[in-house]
Design an enzyme around this catalytic site. Structure first.
Site, PDB file in Angstrom:
ATOM      1  N   MET A 101       0.848  -1.183   0.000  1.00  0.00           N
ATOM      2  CA  MET A 101       0.000   0.000   0.000  1.00  0.00           C
ATOM      3  C   MET A 101       0.893   1.246   0.000  1.00  0.00           C
ATOM      4  SD  MET A 101      -2.519  -1.303   3.037  1.00  0.00           S
ATOM      5  CE  MET A 101      -3.450   0.228   3.084  1.00  0.00           C
ATOM      6  N   ILE A 157       1.010  -4.876   8.248  1.00  0.00           N
ATOM      7  CA  ILE A 157       2.412  -4.599   8.537  1.00  0.00           C
ATOM      8  C   ILE A 157       2.670  -3.100   8.422  1.00  0.00           C
ATOM      9  CG2 ILE A 157       4.810  -5.066   7.880  1.00  0.00           C
ATOM     10  CD1 ILE A 157       3.816  -7.687   6.625  1.00  0.00           C
ATOM     11  N   GLY A 187       1.794   4.605   4.160  1.00  0.00           N
ATOM     12  CA  GLY A 187       2.191   3.436   3.374  1.00  0.00           C
ATOM     13  C   GLY A 187       2.485   2.215   4.231  1.00  0.00           C
ATOM     14  N   SER A 188       2.223   1.027   3.707  1.00  0.00           N
ATOM     15  CA  SER A 188       2.329  -0.173   4.512  1.00  0.00           C
ATOM     16  C   SER A 188       2.085  -1.405   3.640  1.00  0.00           C
ATOM     17  CB  SER A 188       1.313  -0.108   5.650  1.00  0.00           C
ATOM     18  OG  SER A 188       0.077   0.386   5.160  1.00  0.00           O
ATOM     19  N   ARG A 189       1.842  -2.551   4.289  1.00  0.00           N
ATOM     20  CA  ARG A 189       1.638  -3.790   3.560  1.00  0.00           C
ATOM     21  C   ARG A 189       0.619  -4.652   4.284  1.00  0.00           C
ATOM     22  NH1 ARG A 189       6.652  -7.644   3.107  1.00  0.00           N
ATOM     23  NH2 ARG A 189       5.430  -9.323   4.024  1.00  0.00           N
TER      24      ARG A 189
END
Length: 218
Positions: A101, A157, A187-189
């Protein structure tokens, strides 16, 4: 209306639907922009602050948007907006689909299937960029859902900027497919583990939309 949706309205601003959990970042930014705009007519310093403050506030509104979605049909749907970063067979027979993301994506995550939340575990860790392999050790929240396909694991995450994950639901909560379950700031995952025997219908580099893009195939 589900509890998470009701709570989200408390973070609304002038009719713009915002993600629940956005207020600690958004409200000070908007307040600073509004104050500098009010004082801009009388103060050169306020005028200098008003432009970047207003731009930052507008950016925050965009970052924390929480649009309504028409939930797709399918056994497993994407829990996150973003791009498929990797598809990896796991030792236990499952397949991990990792979705990256960016700061421009919607940060609200959704339930990939209907079921019951059997656990929500926060695990402390680092904050390296989410596209980095070392992000496996980042701060994260591990979800388990009891579904018609059995246990489904999903992991939120944190990235280099996203230093707070905000779960919306607690253990024991029944959830509908596509329901909002939590927020990762910036932002991330998000990783989802498909059970053995479930074929992946997406590919690396594909753009995903939470609640809309189907992950598995019949």
């Amino acid at each position: 209306m589900p509890h998470s949706q009701t709570s989200a309205h408390r973070d609304s601003l002038k009719g713009v639907r915002l993600a629940r959990g956005a207020s600690p970042w958004l409200l000070p930014t908007v307040a600073t922009a509004a104050l500098s705009l009010v004082r801009a007519r009388r103060s050169r310093r306020a005028r200098a602050i008003a432009v970047p403050a207003t731009a930052l506030a507008a950016g925050m509104l965009w970052f924390f948007r929480d649009p309504e979605r028409e939930i797709a049909q399918g056994r497993v749907i994407s829990p996150a907006d973003g791009v498929v970063q990797s598809i990896m067979p796991w030792k236990d027979g499952r397949t991990r689909v990792a979705i990256f993301m960016s700061p421009l994506n919607v940060h609200v995550n959704r339930a990939p299937l209907a079921g019951t939340v059997t656990s929500v575990e926060h695990i402390p860790g680092g904050f390296v960029p989410a596209f980095n392999k070392e992000s496996e050790n980042n701060e994260r929240v591990v979800w388990h859902f009891d579904t018609e396909l059995g246990d489904i694991e999903m992991v939120q995450i944190a990235g280099a900027v996203a230093r707070r994950i905000v779960p919306y639901l607690a253990q024991g909560t029944k959830v509908e497919q596509g329901e909002r379950i939590g927020l990762i700031r910036f932002g991330s995952r998000v990783d989802i583990y498909l059970p053995e025997g479930v074929d992946v219908a997406v590919e690396v580099g594909q753009t995903m939309t939470a609640g809309v893009t189907r992950i598995d195939r019949d």
